[in-house]
Design a protein around this motif. Structure first.
Motif, mmCIF file in Angstrom:
data_model
loop_
_atom_site.group_PDB
_atom_site.id
_atom_site.type_symbol
_atom_site.label_atom_id
_atom_site.label_comp_id
_atom_site.label_asym_id
_atom_site.label_seq_id
_atom_site.Cartn_x
_atom_site.Cartn_y
_atom_site.Cartn_z
ATOM 1 N N ILE A 5 34.154 25.116 -28.191
ATOM 2 C CA ILE A 5 35.058 24.024 -28.560
ATOM 3 C C ILE A 5 34.861 22.882 -27.568
ATOM 4 O O ILE A 5 34.889 23.099 -26.352
ATOM 5 N N LEU A 6 34.664 21.682 -28.083
ATOM 6 C CA LEU A 6 34.539 20.504 -27.222
ATOM 7 C C LEU A 6 35.686 19.552 -27.512
ATOM 8 O O LEU A 6 35.871 19.109 -28.645
ATOM 9 N N HIS A 7 36.447 19.234 -26.467
ATOM 10 C CA HIS A 7 37.514 18.239 -26.546
ATOM 11 C C HIS A 7 36.907 16.904 -26.109
ATOM 12 O O HIS A 7 36.451 16.765 -24.962
ATOM 13 N N HIS A 8 36.917 15.915 -26.988
ATOM 14 C CA HIS A 8 36.175 14.677 -26.723
ATOM 15 C C HIS A 8 36.671 13.576 -27.645
ATOM 16 O O HIS A 8 37.517 13.799 -28.509
ATOM 17 N N TYR A 9 36.137 12.369 -27.449
ATOM 18 C CA TYR A 9 36.317 11.304 -28.431
ATOM 19 C C TYR A 9 34.965 10.631 -28.652
ATOM 20 O O TYR A 9 34.066 10.702 -27.808
ATOM 21 N N GLU A 10 34.819 9.985 -29.795
ATOM 22 C CA GLU A 10 33.497 9.568 -30.267
ATOM 23 C C GLU A 10 32.812 8.561 -29.358
ATOM 24 O O GLU A 10 31.584 8.561 -29.240
ATOM 25 N N THR A 11 33.567 7.667 -28.731
ATOM 26 C CA THR A 11 32.946 6.581 -27.975
ATOM 27 C C THR A 11 32.696 6.923 -26.511
ATOM 28 O O THR A 11 32.237 6.070 -25.751
ATOM 29 N N TRP A 29 29.405 24.278 -32.999
ATOM 30 C CA TRP A 29 30.537 24.026 -32.116
ATOM 31 C C TRP A 29 31.665 23.375 -32.891
ATOM 32 O O TRP A 29 31.455 22.780 -33.952
ATOM 33 N N SER A 30 32.864 23.502 -32.338
ATOM 34 C CA SER A 30 34.052 22.912 -32.947
ATOM 35 C C SER A 30 34.467 21.678 -32.165
ATOM 36 O O SER A 30 34.516 21.695 -30.932
ATOM 37 N N SER A 31 34.776 20.625 -32.888
ATOM 38 C CA SER A 31 35.139 19.337 -32.303
ATOM 39 C C SER A 31 36.644 19.139 -32.357
ATOM 40 O O SER A 31 37.247 19.192 -33.431
ATOM 41 N N VAL A 32 37.238 18.910 -31.189
ATOM 42 C CA VAL A 32 38.651 18.531 -31.103
ATOM 43 C C VAL A 32 38.707 17.089 -30.623
ATOM 44 O O VAL A 32 38.304 16.787 -29.497
ATOM 45 N N GLU A 33 39.166 16.206 -31.479
ATOM 46 C CA GLU A 33 39.269 14.789 -31.129
ATOM 47 C C GLU A 33 40.503 14.569 -30.257
ATOM 48 O O GLU A 33 41.616 14.955 -30.635
ATOM 49 N N ILE A 34 40.302 13.976 -29.084
ATOM 50 C CA ILE A 34 41.415 13.720 -28.172
ATOM 51 C C ILE A 34 41.614 12.214 -28.026
ATOM 52 O O ILE A 34 40.702 11.426 -28.295
ATOM 53 N N PRO A 35 42.788 11.772 -27.587
ATOM 54 C CA PRO A 35 43.015 10.337 -27.392
ATOM 55 C C PRO A 35 42.118 9.770 -26.288
ATOM 56 O O PRO A 35 41.772 10.470 -25.334
ATOM 57 N N ARG A 36 41.788 8.482 -26.411
ATOM 58 C CA ARG A 36 41.006 7.816 -25.369
ATOM 59 C C ARG A 36 41.833 7.556 -24.123
ATOM 60 O O ARG A 36 41.290 7.400 -23.033
ATOM 61 N N ILE A 37 43.143 7.459 -24.293
ATOM 62 C CA ILE A 37 44.026 7.111 -23.185
ATOM 63 C C ILE A 37 45.157 8.130 -23.108
ATOM 64 O O ILE A 37 45.388 8.902 -24.039
ATOM 65 N N MET A 38 45.839 8.116 -21.973
ATOM 66 C CA MET A 38 47.011 8.966 -21.817
ATOM 67 C C MET A 38 48.151 8.442 -22.699
ATOM 68 O O MET A 38 48.223 7.246 -22.965
ATOM 69 N N PRO A 39 49.054 9.332 -23.170
ATOM 70 C CA PRO A 39 49.119 10.766 -22.877
ATOM 71 C C PRO A 39 48.162 11.579 -23.743
ATOM 72 O O PRO A 39 47.746 11.134 -24.814
ATOM 73 N N LYS A 40 47.830 12.768 -23.243
ATOM 74 C CA LYS A 40 46.983 13.712 -23.969
ATOM 75 C C LYS A 40 47.715 15.060 -23.991
ATOM 76 O O LYS A 40 47.361 15.990 -23.268
ATOM 77 N N PRO A 41 48.740 15.159 -24.819
ATOM 78 C CA PRO A 41 49.682 16.280 -24.708
ATOM 79 C C PRO A 41 49.090 17.647 -24.999
ATOM 80 O O PRO A 41 49.589 18.649 -24.471
ATOM 81 N N ASP A 42 48.048 17.720 -25.815
ATOM 82 C CA ASP A 42 47.467 19.027 -26.120
ATOM 83 C C ASP A 42 46.293 19.377 -25.212
ATOM 84 O O ASP A 42 45.805 20.505 -25.244
ATOM 85 N N LEU A 43 45.827 18.417 -24.416
ATOM 86 C CA LEU A 43 44.742 18.695 -23.477
ATOM 87 C C LEU A 43 45.274 19.122 -22.115
ATOM 88 O O LEU A 43 44.726 20.033 -21.480
ATOM 89 N N MET A 44 46.341 18.486 -21.656
ATOM 90 C CA MET A 44 46.854 18.759 -20.314
ATOM 91 C C MET A 44 47.221 20.227 -20.085
ATOM 92 O O MET A 44 46.953 20.770 -19.003
ATOM 93 N N PRO A 45 47.818 20.928 -21.066
ATOM 94 C CA PRO A 45 48.114 22.345 -20.834
ATOM 95 C C PRO A 45 46.861 23.192 -20.622
ATOM 96 O O PRO A 45 46.918 24.227 -19.953
ATOM 97 N N LEU A 46 45.738 22.762 -21.180
ATOM 98 C CA LEU A 46 44.486 23.506 -21.012
ATOM 99 C C LEU A 46 43.850 23.249 -19.655
ATOM 100 O O LEU A 46 43.281 24.154 -19.043
ATOM 101 N N THR A 47 43.929 22.009 -19.186
ATOM 102 C CA THR A 47 43.169 21.604 -18.000
ATOM 103 C C THR A 47 43.991 21.579 -16.721
ATOM 104 O O THR A 47 43.428 21.353 -15.642
ATOM 105 N N GLY A 48 45.299 21.761 -16.828
ATOM 106 C CA GLY A 48 46.130 21.684 -15.639
ATOM 107 C C GLY A 48 46.266 20.278 -15.094
ATOM 108 O O GLY A 48 46.497 20.081 -13.901
ATOM 109 N N GLY A 49 46.102 19.279 -15.970
ATOM 110 C CA GLY A 49 46.270 17.894 -15.558
ATOM 111 C C GLY A 49 44.993 17.086 -15.503
ATOM 112 O O GLY A 49 45.046 15.867 -15.331
#
Length: 235
Positions: A5-11, A29-49
């Protein structure tokens, strides 16, 4: 093979580095589109900030920083190796990224500075601790173009013997490190934008890198990625 799984954005140029690595390997692979800017509410729990892009997820295991991610990809699928020339490949990749990334970003952003939304500028300024100043980027453009002209010229000369990629017939980590810089300039300023138009061999190499593709991609929601992490046991 484990689910990737890759958490990323296209640009994101750093995400493009990893996407092309998937292409070299021919990975699914599975693509999870994340926001370009904060907040990133579903990414932070995975990465610890950790807020940077991209992030690799294998079950409950999370990998940050593209150099670490590339090593994990190689460990998951050793053939073909991403760095078939250890030592010289590492050194060339380090040089390409450290020398070219900042001028590439400034050149790319200088061409689209007036199109960037205010919340993006504020986010990057807060993260870097410096003003995100489009006028300053435009003013610095001649100097940054000269910087890239020197580096792109070296890469172009490295390809003068007819090799397909920087260290031979197979793309590897040096190509990935150089390509994500070239890709960002091309994406924002044009395929043959200055100073790229001066280097025909480098442009042909960039076309070969783009032709590698991104492997076999499918889409996944961020909520589903969190569920997968919760249900998995860390390695």
């Amino acid at each position: 093979m484990v689910d990737i799984i890759l958490h990323h954005y296209e640009t994101s140029p750093y995400a493009e580095k990893i996407r092309v690595a998937f292409g070299i390997k021919g990975l699914a692979w599975s693509s999870v589109e994340i926001p370009r800017i904060m907040p990133k509410p579903d990414l932070m729990p995975l990465t610890g900030g950790y807020r940077k892009t991209p992030v690799l997820q294998i079950g409950a295991d999370i990998f940050c920083d593209t150099q670490r991610i590339l090593r994990e990809i190689d460990a998951l699928d050793p053939e073909p190796p991403l760095n078939p020339h250890p030592g010289v490949g590492d050194a060339l990749a380090w040089w390409a990224e450290k020398a070219m990334f900042t001028p590439s970003v400034i050149v790319g952003f200088a061409h689209i500075a007036d199109q960037l939304p205010e919340d993006f500028k504020q986010d990057r300024a807060k993260f870097s601790g410096r003003n995100f100043d489009p006028a300053a980027m435009k003013a610095a453009l001649p100097y940054q173009l000269d910087q890239l002209r020197a580096h792109f010229g070296w890469l172009d000369r490295a390809l003068a013997d007819g090799r397909k990629f920087l260290l031979g017939e197979q793309a590897g980590t040096p190509d990935l490190a150089a390509y994500h810089c070239v890709w960002f300039v091309q994406r924002n300023a044009g395929k043959s934008a200055a100073p790229l138009g001066e280097f025909s061999r480098l442009l042909a190499w960039a076309e070969r890198m783009a032709a590698i593709g991104h492997g076999r991609r499918s889409e996944l929601s961020s909520r589903r990625a969190l569920e997968i992490a919760k249900a998995a046991t860390p390695a």
